[in-house]
Design an enzyme around this catalytic site. Structure first.
Site, PDB file in Angstrom:
ATOM      1  CB  CYS A 153      21.055  20.696  -3.367  1.00  0.00           C
ATOM      2  SG  CYS A 153      22.321  20.066  -2.251  1.00  0.00           S
TER       3      CYS A 153
ATOM      4  CG  HIS B 106      17.611  18.832  -2.214  1.00  0.00           C
ATOM      5  ND1 HIS B 106      18.310  17.790  -2.777  1.00  0.00           N
ATOM      6  CD2 HIS B 106      18.370  19.262  -1.160  1.00  0.00           C
ATOM      7  CE1 HIS B 106      19.429  17.597  -2.110  1.00  0.00           C
ATOM      8  NE2 HIS B 106      19.486  18.470  -1.126  1.00  0.00           N
TER       9      HIS B 106
ATOM     10  CG  ASN C 247      21.497  15.395   0.195  1.00  0.00           C
ATOM     11  OD1 ASN C 247      21.551  15.575  -1.016  1.00  0.00           O
ATOM     12  ND2 ASN C 247      21.594  16.391   1.065  1.00  0.00           N
TER      13      ASN C 247
END
Length: 314
Positions: free
Chosen positions: A113, A239, A270
């Site tokens: 990520c 993020h 996500n």
């Protein structure tokens, strides 16, 4: 040239929208449960034959077009991804071929990520060292390939997409020093298991506590290294892991209400390494990023790794 700057952004998302109502028909969950725990309402899911390279190319093409540069101007292509299955040619090599970029150095970067912010720092270093004058940096993921669609704790989280930035040489440093690192002792907290058919797994509560208790100070450090106060920021794009994490992290940074906070997770889910550039590009498209103002980018996740920097909005 003594620095580099982000000169253009671009993004791409697949057509299919997967809603919480759709998920109710697939697993034991409901809209209220998902919203309370994650803040996610929808996510985009790539078509079966749509690849990471396909999405990366679309986002890269949009950023390149916005920059006004020719493909031959690009001297480096980096694709941050943890979901691409092709090892050689790399996703970056495929993107370069499709965009007719003739002779750039091309490679993929996997820092989960935190990948895009890591790749952006790498491009900044490359340009400032004079090894390339222009770089194309992309975060692209097909996380839907990694989902166990019978696991209600994970299948509600993930989406697909790509975001991109063009980095160019500048007479001033418009990309601040990177604050990056990792805690390998806790690397199993977010993981892809099974080599031949990888599946996403995470220890959600551990990740939440880590992100909200330890990372706010790291994000503030990125501002300090750039020589600005948190209150001077125009926007923060973290993020897009979980809306609860985003809100807790930014609150503990002490941000004033004037700072715009990226919340693309609500509609995109996500998207791992794609989440920061995807959210950033969409915010710019909506006019939420004042040109010339400082924006904090900060990503974190598998590894456990983190990376961030302050950039000047293009």
């Amino acid at each position: 040239m003594s620095g580099s700057r982000v000169v253009a952004l671009g993004h791409y998302q697949p057509e299919r929208v997967l809603t919480n109502a759709d998920l109710e028909k697939m697993v034991d969950t409901d809209d209220e449960w998902i919203l309370q725990r994650t803040g996610i309402a929808t996510r985009r899911i790539a078509a079966e034959k749509e690849t990471v390279a396909d999405m990366a190319t679309e986002a890269g093409a949009n950023a390149l077009k916005a920059s006004g540069l020719a493909p031959s101007d690009i001297g480096q292509v980096i694709v941050a991804t943890c979901s691409a299955i092709d090892r050689s040619p790399s996703t970056a090599a495929q993107v370069a071929a499709r965009l007719a970029i003739p002779s750039a150095v091309v490679f993929d970067l996997n820092n989960a990520c935190a990948g895009f912010c890591t790749a952006l720092a790498t491009a900044d270093h490359t340009v400032r060292a004079g090894a390339a004058r222009h770089a194309l940096v992309i975060g692209a993921e097909k996380m839907s390939d990694l989902v166990d669609w019978t696991d209600r704790s994970s299948c509600i989280l993930l989406g697909d997409g790509a975001g991109a930035a063009v980095v160019s040489a500048s007479d001033e440093a418009r990309i601040g020093p990177a604050v990056w690192g990792s805690d390998p002792s806790r690397s199993n907290a977010v993981r892809l298991v099974n080599e031949w058919q990888p599946r996403f797994e995470q220890e959600g509560q551990s990740v939440f506590r880590w992100a909200t208790s330890e990372l706010p100070a790291v994000a503030v450090q990125a501002c300090e290294r750039a020589g600005i106060a948190v209150g001077d920021l125009a926007a923060v794009v973290t993020h897009q892991a979980n809306l609860r994490i985003i809100e807790a992290l930014t609150k503990r940074m002490g941000l004033p209400e004037s700072v715009v906070v990226g919340r693309d997770v609500v509609e995109s889910g996500n998207t791992s390494a794609a989440s920061v550039p995807l959210a950033l590009s969409k915010m710019a498209e909506r006019g939420e990023l004042p040109s010339g103002k400082p924006v904090l980018l900060f990503a974190f996740g598998g590894g456990l790794s983190w990376a961030g920097q302050v950039i000047t909005a293009p």
